[in-house]
Motif scaffolding. Structure first.
Motif, PDB file in Angstrom:
ATOM      1  N   LEU A  23      23.167 -24.339  49.587  1.00 45.69           N
ATOM      2  CA  LEU A  23      24.142 -23.078  49.399  1.00 45.69           C
ATOM      3  C   LEU A  23      23.118 -22.170  49.774  1.00 45.69           C
ATOM      4  O   LEU A  23      23.131 -20.965  50.338  1.00 45.69           O
ATOM      5  N   GLU A  24      22.541 -22.442  49.148  1.00 43.38           N
ATOM      6  CA  GLU A  24      20.661 -20.998  48.870  1.00 43.38           C
ATOM      7  C   GLU A  24      20.439 -21.284  50.519  1.00 43.38           C
ATOM      8  O   GLU A  24      20.485 -20.353  51.453  1.00 43.38           O
ATOM      9  N   ILE A  25      19.905 -22.068  52.015  1.00 48.90           N
ATOM     10  CA  ILE A  25      20.191 -22.479  53.401  1.00 48.90           C
ATOM     11  C   ILE A  25      21.112 -21.263  53.565  1.00 48.90           C
ATOM     12  O   ILE A  25      21.254 -20.732  54.472  1.00 48.90           O
ATOM     13  N   LEU A  26      22.441 -22.178  53.157  1.00 50.43           N
ATOM     14  CA  LEU A  26      23.764 -21.543  54.280  1.00 50.43           C
ATOM     15  C   LEU A  26      23.575 -19.026  53.463  1.00 50.43           C
ATOM     16  O   LEU A  26      23.848 -18.528  54.580  1.00 50.43           O
ATOM     17  N   ILE A  27      23.532 -19.437  52.221  1.00 51.00           N
ATOM     18  CA  ILE A  27      23.354 -17.515  51.694  1.00 51.00           C
ATOM     19  C   ILE A  27      22.470 -17.459  53.046  1.00 51.00           C
ATOM     20  O   ILE A  27      22.663 -15.928  53.651  1.00 51.00           O
ATOM     21  N   ASP A  28      21.125 -17.923  52.960  1.00 53.43           N
ATOM     22  CA  ASP A  28      20.416 -17.963  53.587  1.00 53.43           C
ATOM     23  C   ASP A  28      20.637 -17.355  55.012  1.00 53.43           C
ATOM     24  O   ASP A  28      20.353 -16.054  55.597  1.00 53.43           O
ATOM     25  N   ARG A  29      21.182 -18.093  55.818  1.00 48.03           N
ATOM     26  CA  ARG A  29      21.716 -18.157  57.245  1.00 48.03           C
ATOM     27  C   ARG A  29      22.332 -17.090  57.603  1.00 48.03           C
ATOM     28  O   ARG A  29      22.353 -16.435  58.636  1.00 48.03           O
ATOM     29  N   TYR A  30      22.876 -16.686  56.605  1.00 50.96           N
ATOM     30  CA  TYR A  30      25.019 -15.790  56.944  1.00 50.96           C
ATOM     31  C   TYR A  30      24.053 -14.417  56.465  1.00 50.96           C
ATOM     32  O   TYR A  30      25.386 -12.984  56.888  1.00 50.96           O
ATOM     33  N   LYS A  31      23.215 -14.182  55.257  1.00 50.80           N
ATOM     34  CA  LYS A  31      23.493 -12.489  54.552  1.00 50.80           C
ATOM     35  C   LYS A  31      23.062 -11.791  55.669  1.00 50.80           C
ATOM     36  O   LYS A  31      23.673 -10.402  54.607  1.00 50.80           O
ATOM     37  N   SER A  32      22.111 -11.378  56.321  1.00 55.81           N
ATOM     38  CA  SER A  32      22.354  -9.937  56.817  1.00 55.81           C
ATOM     39  C   SER A  32      23.223  -9.754  57.865  1.00 55.81           C
ATOM     40  O   SER A  32      23.933  -8.693  57.702  1.00 55.81           O
ATOM     41  N   LYS A  33      24.161 -10.494  57.859  1.00 47.90           N
ATOM     42  CA  LYS A  33      25.535 -10.589  58.935  1.00 47.90           C
ATOM     43  C   LYS A  33      26.462 -10.002  57.864  1.00 47.90           C
ATOM     44  O   LYS A  33      27.622  -9.277  58.524  1.00 47.90           O
ATOM     45  N   LEU A  34      26.180 -10.519  57.095  1.00 50.89           N
ATOM     46  CA  LEU A  34      27.477 -10.344  56.161  1.00 50.89           C
ATOM     47  C   LEU A  34      27.793  -8.756  55.593  1.00 50.89           C
ATOM     48  O   LEU A  34      28.398  -8.110  55.189  1.00 50.89           O
ATOM     49  N   TYR A  35      25.419  -8.989  54.961  1.00 50.58           N
ATOM     50  CA  TYR A  35      25.293  -7.579  54.202  1.00 50.58           C
ATOM     51  C   TYR A  35      25.965  -6.763  54.939  1.00 50.58           C
ATOM     52  O   TYR A  35      26.718  -5.669  54.930  1.00 50.58           O
ATOM     53  N   THR A  36      25.798  -6.738  56.918  1.00 52.12           N
ATOM     54  CA  THR A  36      25.902  -5.706  57.306  1.00 52.12           C
ATOM     55  C   THR A  36      27.017  -5.322  57.611  1.00 52.12           C
ATOM     56  O   THR A  36      27.800  -4.329  57.790  1.00 52.12           O
ATOM     57  N   SER A  37      27.996  -6.370  57.811  1.00 51.79           N
ATOM     58  CA  SER A  37      29.120  -6.324  58.226  1.00 51.79           C
ATOM     59  C   SER A  37      29.815  -5.401  57.006  1.00 51.79           C
ATOM     60  O   SER A  37      30.708  -4.519  56.809  1.00 51.79           O
ATOM     61  N   ILE A  38      29.794  -5.875  55.319  1.00 51.42           N
ATOM     62  CA  ILE A  38      30.352  -5.095  54.518  1.00 51.42           C
ATOM     63  C   ILE A  38      30.229  -3.862  54.454  1.00 51.42           C
ATOM     64  O   ILE A  38      30.904  -2.215  54.107  1.00 51.42           O
ATOM     65  N   TYR A  39      28.219  -3.579  54.429  1.00 57.15           N
ATOM     66  CA  TYR A  39      27.977  -2.214  54.563  1.00 57.15           C
ATOM     67  C   TYR A  39      28.722  -1.540  55.508  1.00 57.15           C
ATOM     68  O   TYR A  39      29.098   0.155  55.232  1.00 57.15           O
ATOM     69  N   LEU A  40      29.233  -1.776  56.304  1.00 56.57           N
ATOM     70  CA  LEU A  40      29.385  -0.822  57.904  1.00 56.57           C
ATOM     71  C   LEU A  40      31.224  -0.387  57.197  1.00 56.57           C
ATOM     72  O   LEU A  40      31.099   0.618  57.650  1.00 56.57           O
ATOM     73  N   LEU A  41      31.710  -1.322  56.127  1.00 51.63           N
ATOM     74  CA  LEU A  41      32.762  -0.780  56.278  1.00 51.63           C
ATOM     75  C   LEU A  41      32.933   0.533  54.807  1.00 51.63           C
ATOM     76  O   LEU A  41      33.867   0.766  54.467  1.00 51.63           O
ATOM     77  N   VAL A  42      31.360  -0.162  54.209  1.00 57.35           N
ATOM     78  CA  VAL A  42      31.575   1.001  52.382  1.00 57.35           C
ATOM     79  C   VAL A  42      30.732   1.653  52.200  1.00 57.35           C
ATOM     80  O   VAL A  42      31.207   2.850  51.632  1.00 57.35           O
ATOM     81  N   LYS A  43      30.000   1.907  53.468  1.00 62.77           N
ATOM     82  CA  LYS A  43      28.717   2.925  53.558  1.00 62.77           C
ATOM     83  C   LYS A  43      28.543   3.371  52.189  1.00 62.77           C
ATOM     84  O   LYS A  43      28.126   4.482  52.041  1.00 62.77           O
ATOM     85  N   ASN A  44      27.627   2.139  51.370  1.00 61.89           N
ATOM     86  CA  ASN A  44      27.329   2.633  50.471  1.00 61.89           C
ATOM     87  C   ASN A  44      27.037   1.054  49.524  1.00 61.89           C
ATOM     88  O   ASN A  44      27.153   0.257  49.751  1.00 61.89           O
ATOM     89  N   GLU A  45      25.028   1.439  49.627  1.00 63.43           N
ATOM     90  CA  GLU A  45      24.223   0.018  49.442  1.00 63.43           C
ATOM     91  C   GLU A  45      25.221  -0.795  47.932  1.00 63.43           C
ATOM     92  O   GLU A  45      24.989  -1.506  48.398  1.00 63.43           O
ATOM     93  N   CYS A  46      24.884  -0.049  46.852  1.00 63.35           N
ATOM     94  CA  CYS A  46      25.339  -0.711  46.132  1.00 63.35           C
ATOM     95  C   CYS A  46      26.657  -1.183  45.687  1.00 63.35           C
ATOM     96  O   CYS A  46      26.390  -2.756  45.496  1.00 63.35           O
ATOM     97  N   LEU A  47      28.121  -0.475  45.856  1.00 68.39           N
ATOM     98  CA  LEU A  47      28.583  -1.253  46.822  1.00 68.39           C
ATOM     99  C   LEU A  47      29.156  -2.554  47.710  1.00 68.39           C
ATOM    100  O   LEU A  47      29.113  -3.676  47.279  1.00 68.39           O
ATOM    101  N   ALA A  48      27.821  -2.073  48.766  1.00 70.25           N
ATOM    102  CA  ALA A  48      27.984  -3.446  49.337  1.00 70.25           C
ATOM    103  C   ALA A  48      27.108  -4.057  49.044  1.00 70.25           C
ATOM    104  O   ALA A  48      28.299  -5.549  48.846  1.00 70.25           O
ATOM    105  N   GLU A  49      26.218  -4.234  47.665  1.00 71.69           N
ATOM    106  CA  GLU A  49      25.587  -5.253  47.216  1.00 71.69           C
ATOM    107  C   GLU A  49      26.632  -6.495  46.183  1.00 71.69           C
ATOM    108  O   GLU A  49      26.409  -7.542  46.134  1.00 71.69           O
ATOM    109  N   ASP A  50      27.632  -5.461  45.579  1.00 75.56           N
ATOM    110  CA  ASP A  50      28.193  -5.843  44.668  1.00 75.56           C
ATOM    111  C   ASP A  50      29.673  -6.824  45.452  1.00 75.56           C
ATOM    112  O   ASP A  50      29.962  -7.857  45.115  1.00 75.56           O
TER     113      ASP A  50
END
Length: 195
Positions: A23-50
């Motif tokens: 799971l650690e490798i899967l998260i590492d593999r996709y975290k950047s793309k996933l986080y960026t996609s979430i952030y671009l929809l919510v435009k708030n770092e704390c909310l995107a992290e949650d």
């Protein structure tokens, strides 16, 4: 073979059989793309992290319960979970995504306009503010595709996968969004001023 070279499916099987490294490798593999996609929809770092964390809690719970069956489609599945959590958040808050974040950062703000007069800058800023207002007035499905495409730089295939519609539907929503923006810009200026 190194763990990093294994397929998503192999890593999922490793995790399900008790090896946390999968799971650690899967998260590492996709975290950047996933986080960026979430952030671009919510435009708030704390909310995107949650939402990012909530996404992987759901992933973990689904994998542990043995309910995962998206053979070879791990990333679209995870993106769908994240997308649904974003929608749930906005439904709960009864709000819609905004185009700028809480600090007011906008891609237009980082563009350099050489020799721009104060008047030109004011006109440009007002135009961008008006455009953001118009985007907020689009129907949710059109606004979502527009934000994912232009602010998230996602392909129509990715948008279709995440929103669970056909590519033609995603393209149609984008066409309607652009047509509606054009109508608002050229034919409905009075309504915009009142809005």
């Amino acid at each position: 073979m190194k763990l990093e070279q294994r397929t998503d499916q192999e890593l999922i099987r490793l995790y399900v059989s008790g090896d946390e490294a999968g799971l650690e490798i899967l998260i590492d593999r996709y975290k950047s793309k996933l986080y960026t996609s979430i952030y671009l929809l919510v435009k708030n770092e704390c909310l995107a992290e949650d939402i990012f964390q909530d996404t992987f809690i759901k992933v973990i719970n689904t994998l542990r319960s043995g309910r995962y069956n998206e053979e070879g489609k791990f990333l679209p599945w995870v993106m769908r979970i994240a997308h649904n959590l974003v929608i749930d958040y906005y439904r709960k808050e009864r709000r819609t995504p905004v185009v700028v974040n809480s600090e007011g950062f906008d891609i237009f703000d980082v563009l350099h306009f050489a020799d721009e007069s104060a008047e030109t800058r004011m006109i440009r800023e007002q135009t961008h503010k008006d455009l953001r207002k118009m985007i907020q007035r689009l129907p949710d499905d059109q606004k979502e595709v527009l934000i994912m495409r232009h602010y998230g730089e996602m392909s129509f295939k990715e948008i279709a996968d995440v929103t669970e519609v056909s590519i033609n539907t995603a393209l149609g929503r984008m066409r309607y969004a652009l047509n509606n923006l054009r109508k608002m810009m050229y034919g409905n200026e009075e309504a915009l001023k009142m809005g």
